[in-house]
Design a protein around this motif. Structure first.
Motif: not given
Length: 421
Positions: A179-185, A196-200, A222-228, A233-239
């Motif tokens: 799903g790409g990086e947090l800020f790419d999304r 949206d920020a609180t969901r993340v 850091k943002p680079e280590n948070l991936l979808y 649109v319903d993707s979870k975040i992975l550390v």
């Protein structure tokens, strides 16, 4: 990165070795087949949150100036390519190729490569991190990374599926985040609000709370280590990326002393070389939240000494766009994380109970912050590219490579994003 719900983990090897230069396990639309990547000449690129900026770009040769391609030359090139592909595959451990079909090269570091693979039986995609175990640096972080990945099982933490160990290499089979990086999304989405920020943050905080309950400190959030996990649109975040993680005792009484991390996200107590706790992760989350809501950094300076002074003093502000449109609760959340005294800093558990997170910014303005965030991100990317080019032509600015060398001399184990060489 699809993966099954079960984990197949062998017994921990006596001498496990993992690459000091970390590779982010991810995939995106720009992935190329490893056959193409292996033939691609190396180039120097600066990377910032999904924005590439070439520091040594050359004008392409006009089509008219190129000699016409000949069929026999194309045939020779095809044969050469096939030979290189065959040699590339032959380097993999037979146990790996027997179970996985190698599909694409994702990234390359000083001691590692990450490839996208497909399980031959289930057809599920995974990522394999290949670590050269000869390097001393790899041996130093082997125990921390593998031990952490073997211990954790959380929906918002990248999962280690399987490990193959040979005489000179370790193959770590992991989930593949597509799903790409947090800020790419955020940039691609077109709309981004405080809700949206609180969901993340709920997902990230829950995973950090879990890690801390096990006595694990990430130390490089850091943002680079948070991936979808997937593009939906319903993707979870992975550390991801536990190359600098520390495993200690539970109950939060584990004190660490190693000076490490990425400069802009390092907590004051690390810079002061004091024994520190998992509160350093909370500080990094404060920095991430600030960036998420504004697209700018709370602490930013090209000069490392001035940057560290800003961090030590906690000198940041809520001036400029889009801060007038950001709620006081959101600012309070950031302030309680970017607190100099780690004893006064919110823990991950406390942050989850903060009114801004609990209510999912219900009392905040639902104003779209996307435009200001994107503009600030792009402006910073452009500034970084310009500074990098200036650094090559004059001595007024340090080049990125000199900056990394300077950090290493300060014992800061900084990891270049994506480790693409």
């Amino acid at each position: 990165m699809g993966c099954g719900s079960s984990k197949v983990l062998p017994e921990p090897p006596k001498n496990c070795c993992v690459d000091f230069v970390k590779a982010v396990v991810k995939g995106n639309k720009k992935q190329k087949l490893f056959e193409e990547e292996s033939l691609k000449p190396p180039g120097k690129k600066n990377y910032f949150w999904g924005v590439y900026c070439s520091s040594d770009a050359q004008e392409p040769t006009p089509p008219a100036a190129q000699p016409p391609k000949q069929k026999h030359k194309q045939g020779d090139q095809e044969v050469t390519k096939q030979n290189k592909v065959a040699k590339y595959r032959a380097k993999f451990d037979p146990r790996v190729t027997a179970r996985y079909n190698i599909k694409a090269l994702i990234g390359r570091g000083s001691f590692s490569r990450v490839v996208r693979v497909e399980h031959r039986a289930t057809k599920q995609p995974f990522a394999i991190k290949i670590i050269e175990t000869k390097a001393k640096e790899g041996r130093e972080v082997c125990e921390s990374e593998l031990n952490v990945l073997r211990r954790v099982s959380h929906r918002n933490i990248i999962q280690l599926m399987e490990v193959f160990e040979s005489h000179e290499r370790v193959y770590m089979v992991m989930e593949l985040a597509t799903g790409g990086e947090l800020f790419d999304r955020i940039i691609a989405k077109g709309s981004f609000t405080e809700r949206d920020a609180t969901r993340v943050l709920q997902m990230v905080l829950d995973s950090i709370k879990y890690l801390h309950s096990l006595g694990i400190t990430h130390r490089d959030l850091k943002p680079e280590n948070l991936l979808y996990y997937h593009p939906g649109v319903d993707s979870k975040i992975l550390v991801t990326d536990f190359g600098l993680a520390s495993s200690g005792n539970k109950a939060g009484d584990w004190l660490m002393r190693t000076t490490c991390g990425t400069p802009e996200y390092i907590a004051p107590e690390i810079l002061l070389r004091k024994p520190y706790t998992n509160a350093v992760d909370a500080w990094a989350l404060g920095v991430i939240t600030y960036i998420m809501l504004s697209g700018s950094m709370p602490f930013e300076e090209e000069n490392r000494t001035r940057l560290y002074r800003m961090i030590l003093k906690g000198r940041y502000s809520f001036a400029g766009e889009p801060w007038p449109n950001v709620s006081n609760l959101a600012k309070d959340f950031i302030t309680r994380l970017l607190t100099i005294d780690p004893n006064d800093r919110m823990t991950a558990s406390q942050a989850l109970k903060h009114p801004w997170i609990v209510t999912m910014a219900a009392s905040s303005s639902m104003k779209n912050l996307h435009r200001s965030i994107s503009q600030n991100l792009m402006r910073r990317a452009s500034s970084r590219c310009h500074s990098s080019k200036s650094g090559h032509s004059s001595g007024s600015n340090k080049s990125r490579r000199n900056w990394e060398k300077d950090l290493l001399e300060r014992n800061l184990k900084y990891q270049p994003h994506h480790e693409l060489q």
